[in-house]
Write a protein that holds these residues in place. Structure first.
Motif, PDB file in Angstrom:
ATOM      1  N   LEU A 125      36.572  15.386  61.558  1.00 36.83           N
ATOM      2  CA  LEU A 125      36.818  14.081  60.950  1.00 36.83           C
ATOM      3  C   LEU A 125      38.255  13.672  61.238  1.00 36.83           C
ATOM      4  CD1 LEU A 125      34.974  14.545  57.536  1.00 36.83           C
ATOM      5  CD2 LEU A 125      34.119  13.480  59.632  1.00 36.83           C
ATOM      6  N   LEU A 126      38.424  12.925  62.325  1.00 35.22           N
ATOM      7  CA  LEU A 126      39.753  12.570  62.807  1.00 35.22           C
ATOM      8  C   LEU A 126      39.752  11.145  63.346  1.00 35.22           C
ATOM      9  CD1 LEU A 126      40.346  15.829  64.854  1.00 35.22           C
ATOM     10  CD2 LEU A 126      41.669  15.196  62.842  1.00 35.22           C
ATOM     11  N   THR A 127      40.729  10.366  62.951  1.00 38.81           N
ATOM     12  CA  THR A 127      40.873   9.019  63.503  1.00 38.81           C
ATOM     13  C   THR A 127      41.778   9.075  64.732  1.00 38.81           C
ATOM     14  OG1 THR A 127      42.840   8.485  62.188  1.00 38.81           O
ATOM     15  CG2 THR A 127      40.679   8.029  61.187  1.00 38.81           C
ATOM     16  N   GLN A 128      41.607   8.082  65.602  1.00 39.20           N
ATOM     17  CA  GLN A 128      42.453   8.017  66.786  1.00 39.20           C
ATOM     18  C   GLN A 128      43.914   7.789  66.399  1.00 39.20           C
ATOM     19  OE1 GLN A 128      41.033   5.383  69.816  1.00 39.20           O
ATOM     20  NE2 GLN A 128      39.022   6.351  69.943  1.00 39.20           N
ATOM     21  N   GLU A 129      44.133   7.047  65.316  1.00 40.26           N
ATOM     22  CA  GLU A 129      45.499   6.824  64.860  1.00 40.26           C
ATOM     23  C   GLU A 129      46.180   8.142  64.503  1.00 40.26           C
ATOM     24  OE1 GLU A 129      43.264   3.038  64.062  1.00 40.26           O
ATOM     25  OE2 GLU A 129      42.883   5.167  63.780  1.00 40.26           O
ATOM     26  N   PHE A 130      45.445   8.994  63.827  1.00 45.93           N
ATOM     27  CA  PHE A 130      46.023  10.268  63.406  1.00 45.93           C
ATOM     28  C   PHE A 130      46.261  11.180  64.604  1.00 45.93           C
ATOM     29  CE2 PHE A 130      45.785  14.407  61.043  1.00 45.93           C
ATOM     30  CZ  PHE A 130      46.948  14.211  60.319  1.00 45.93           C
ATOM     31  N   ILE A 131      45.318  11.212  65.539  1.00 48.62           N
ATOM     32  CA  ILE A 131      45.494  12.030  66.740  1.00 48.62           C
ATOM     33  C   ILE A 131      46.707  11.542  67.527  1.00 48.62           C
ATOM     34  CG2 ILE A 131      44.464  12.758  68.920  1.00 48.62           C
ATOM     35  CD1 ILE A 131      41.726  12.466  67.598  1.00 48.62           C
ATOM     36  N   ALA A 132      46.839  10.219  67.636  1.00 49.28           N
ATOM     37  CA  ALA A 132      47.979   9.649  68.363  1.00 49.28           C
ATOM     38  C   ALA A 132      49.293  10.070  67.721  1.00 49.28           C
ATOM     39  CB  ALA A 132      47.862   8.127  68.405  1.00 49.28           C
ATOM     40  N   MET A 133      49.336  10.060  66.399  1.00 47.43           N
ATOM     41  CA  MET A 133      50.546  10.470  65.704  1.00 47.43           C
ATOM     42  C   MET A 133      50.852  11.937  65.975  1.00 47.43           C
ATOM     43  SD  MET A 133      51.439  10.344  61.616  1.00 47.43           S
ATOM     44  CE  MET A 133      50.203  11.576  61.191  1.00 47.43           C
ATOM     45  N   MET A 134      49.830  12.779  65.944  1.00 45.92           N
ATOM     46  CA  MET A 134      50.043  14.199  66.157  1.00 45.92           C
ATOM     47  C   MET A 134      50.492  14.502  67.582  1.00 45.92           C
ATOM     48  SD  MET A 134      49.615  15.777  63.290  1.00 45.92           S
ATOM     49  CE  MET A 134      50.519  14.363  62.684  1.00 45.92           C
ATOM     50  N   LEU A 135      49.997  13.736  68.556  1.00 47.64           N
ATOM     51  CA  LEU A 135      50.358  13.963  69.952  1.00 47.64           C
ATOM     52  C   LEU A 135      51.541  13.109  70.379  1.00 47.64           C
ATOM     53  CD1 LEU A 135      46.843  14.274  71.661  1.00 47.64           C
ATOM     54  CD2 LEU A 135      48.418  16.095  71.000  1.00 47.64           C
ATOM     55  N   SER A 136      52.115  12.377  69.414  1.00 51.27           N
ATOM     56  CA  SER A 136      53.297  11.554  69.663  1.00 51.27           C
ATOM     57  C   SER A 136      53.073  10.576  70.815  1.00 51.27           C
ATOM     58  CB  SER A 136      54.514  12.447  69.952  1.00 51.27           C
ATOM     59  OG  SER A 136      55.705  11.690  69.893  1.00 51.27           O
ATOM     60  N   THR A 137      51.990   9.828  70.716  1.00 48.26           N
ATOM     61  CA  THR A 137      51.684   8.817  71.715  1.00 48.26           C
ATOM     62  C   THR A 137      51.107   7.599  71.017  1.00 48.26           C
ATOM     63  OG1 THR A 137      50.587   8.443  73.846  1.00 48.26           O
ATOM     64  CG2 THR A 137      49.338   9.649  72.173  1.00 48.26           C
ATOM     65  N   HIS A 138      50.605   6.636  71.793  1.00 44.51           N
ATOM     66  CA  HIS A 138      50.081   5.411  71.216  1.00 44.51           C
ATOM     67  C   HIS A 138      48.554   5.462  71.137  1.00 44.51           C
ATOM     68  CE1 HIS A 138      54.052   3.662  71.395  1.00 44.51           C
ATOM     69  NE2 HIS A 138      54.144   3.979  72.678  1.00 44.51           N
ATOM     70  N   ARG A 139      48.003   4.777  70.132  1.00 50.84           N
ATOM     71  CA  ARG A 139      46.556   4.811  69.917  1.00 50.84           C
ATOM     72  C   ARG A 139      45.762   4.364  71.136  1.00 50.84           C
ATOM     73  NH1 ARG A 139      42.332   1.722  68.632  1.00 50.84           N
ATOM     74  NH2 ARG A 139      40.762   2.506  67.162  1.00 50.84           N
ATOM     75  N   PRO A 140      46.142   3.274  71.842  1.00 51.24           N
ATOM     76  CA  PRO A 140      45.346   2.880  73.020  1.00 51.24           C
ATOM     77  C   PRO A 140      45.247   3.980  74.071  1.00 51.24           C
ATOM     78  CG  PRO A 140      46.789   1.093  72.362  1.00 51.24           C
ATOM     79  CD  PRO A 140      47.198   2.283  71.541  1.00 51.24           C
ATOM     80  N   SER A 141      46.295   4.791  74.195  1.00 49.70           N
ATOM     81  CA  SER A 141      46.251   5.889  75.167  1.00 49.70           C
ATOM     82  C   SER A 141      45.234   6.946  74.739  1.00 49.70           C
ATOM     83  CB  SER A 141      47.641   6.517  75.302  1.00 49.70           C
ATOM     84  OG  SER A 141      48.580   5.571  75.761  1.00 49.70           O
ATOM     85  N   ILE A 142      45.170   7.218  73.435  1.00 47.78           N
ATOM     86  CA  ILE A 142      44.171   8.161  72.926  1.00 47.78           C
ATOM     87  C   ILE A 142      42.771   7.607  73.149  1.00 47.78           C
ATOM     88  CG2 ILE A 142      43.243   9.223  70.830  1.00 47.78           C
ATOM     89  CD1 ILE A 142      45.737  10.589  71.822  1.00 47.78           C
ATOM     90  N   THR A 143      42.593   6.305  72.948  1.00 46.19           N
ATOM     91  CA  THR A 143      41.290   5.675  73.153  1.00 46.19           C
ATOM     92  C   THR A 143      40.809   5.882  74.580  1.00 46.19           C
ATOM     93  OG1 THR A 143      41.765   3.999  71.481  1.00 46.19           O
ATOM     94  CG2 THR A 143      40.010   3.506  73.056  1.00 46.19           C
ATOM     95  N   VAL A 144      41.694   5.651  75.550  1.00 46.15           N
ATOM     96  CA  VAL A 144      41.327   5.813  76.959  1.00 46.15           C
ATOM     97  C   VAL A 144      40.962   7.266  77.255  1.00 46.15           C
ATOM     98  CG1 VAL A 144      42.210   5.725  79.325  1.00 46.15           C
ATOM     99  CG2 VAL A 144      42.718   3.862  77.738  1.00 46.15           C
ATOM    100  N   SER A 145      41.775   8.204  76.807  1.00 43.09           N
ATOM    101  CA  SER A 145      41.513   9.618  77.078  1.00 43.09           C
ATOM    102  C   SER A 145      40.232  10.090  76.394  1.00 43.09           C
ATOM    103  CB  SER A 145      42.697  10.470  76.609  1.00 43.09           C
ATOM    104  OG  SER A 145      43.855  10.170  77.353  1.00 43.09           O
ATOM    105  N   ALA A 146      40.005   9.645  75.154  1.00 39.58           N
ATOM    106  CA  ALA A 146      38.784  10.030  74.436  1.00 39.58           C
ATOM    107  C   ALA A 146      37.546   9.488  75.141  1.00 39.58           C
ATOM    108  CB  ALA A 146      38.842   9.531  73.003  1.00 39.58           C
ATOM    109  N   ARG A 147      37.640   8.290  75.691  1.00 40.58           N
ATOM    110  CA  ARG A 147      36.500   7.714  76.422  1.00 40.58           C
ATOM    111  C   ARG A 147      36.200   8.506  77.687  1.00 40.58           C
ATOM    112  NH1 ARG A 147      38.024   1.259  75.851  1.00 40.58           N
ATOM    113  NH2 ARG A 147      37.192   0.998  73.714  1.00 40.58           N
TER     114      ARG A 147
END
Length: 220
Positions: free
Chosen positions: A150-172
């Protein structure tokens, strides 16, 4: 080694985003997670946060007490909910004095955790986001019961010190490859072996270090 520990351990629930330690505040208790994951988070003056390490059922939170340091340098919070065993700092100090095998084991764990923190720093500085995300998901998967995170992209982005859109692209990318399924703050690990192949060498390096020091891998 466990006989003296068990009466001093109290079962607790680890709630999502629950703060356990604040930088500079006195450590009042240590925690041995059973299920779930605790993040070690560095806070910067500009408000940014970056995860520098994680703790699950392979270890404990509060290892600095082993060195006689009773205040944490970083923030520690629950990233994935679960359960843990809590011991007061006073009882922990008593066990360190009286229980030599326990102390020796924690010294080896401290070295393993340090290796994880150092490898994370190297990974964040030199590897691509898709590899880093794969490594991070593997680490989270190791510390939960089942394949759902149970993880949001916002939280993952914060943990990896990056921006949410970048997490969205990588997750896709990982989702199209059939490695994960992501929807509405829920990630399901579909292909563990494929995720390991997509990760960088950092995940395996830390696993091997834990195995050499503690005689076991982190994965459940």
């Amino acid at each position: 080694m466990l006989a003296g520990l068990l009466p001093k351990l109290t079962p607790i629930v680890l709630a999502l985003r629950q703060p356990l330690y604040h930088p500079g505040a006195a450590i009042e208790a240590v925690y041995f997670p059973e299920i779930g994951m605790i993040s070690l988070v560095a806070n910067l003056d500009d408000g940014m946060q970056a995860e520098v390490g994680v703790i699950g059922n392979e270890g404990m939170l509060g290892i600095s007490l082993l060195a006689g340091v009773d205040t944490p340098f970083i923030e520690c919070m629950v990233q994935l909910p679960g359960t843990a065993l809590r011991m007061t700092a006073r009882d922990f100090h008593q066990e360190l004095e009286a229980n030599a095998p326990f102390r020796r084991l924690l010294l080896r764990y401290s070295e393993a955790l340090q290796a994880q923190v150092m490898q994370t720093a190297a990974c964040n500085g030199h590897h691509g986001l898709e590899q880093r995300l794969s490594r991070w998901l593997l680490m989270a998967h190791d510390r939960v019961d089942g394949d759902d995170l149970l993880l949001t992209q916002e939280f993952i982005a914060m943990m990896l010190s990056t921006h949410r859109p970048s997490i969205t692209v990588s997750a896709r990318i990982l989702q199209r490859a059939g490695l994960i399924q992501y929807q509405n703050g829920r990630i399901v690990i579909l292909d563990r072996a494929g995720l390991e192949a997509a990760s960088c060498e950092c995940y395996g390096a830390v696993q091997r270090r834990f195995s050499s020091l503690l005689g076991t891998n982190i994965s459940l």
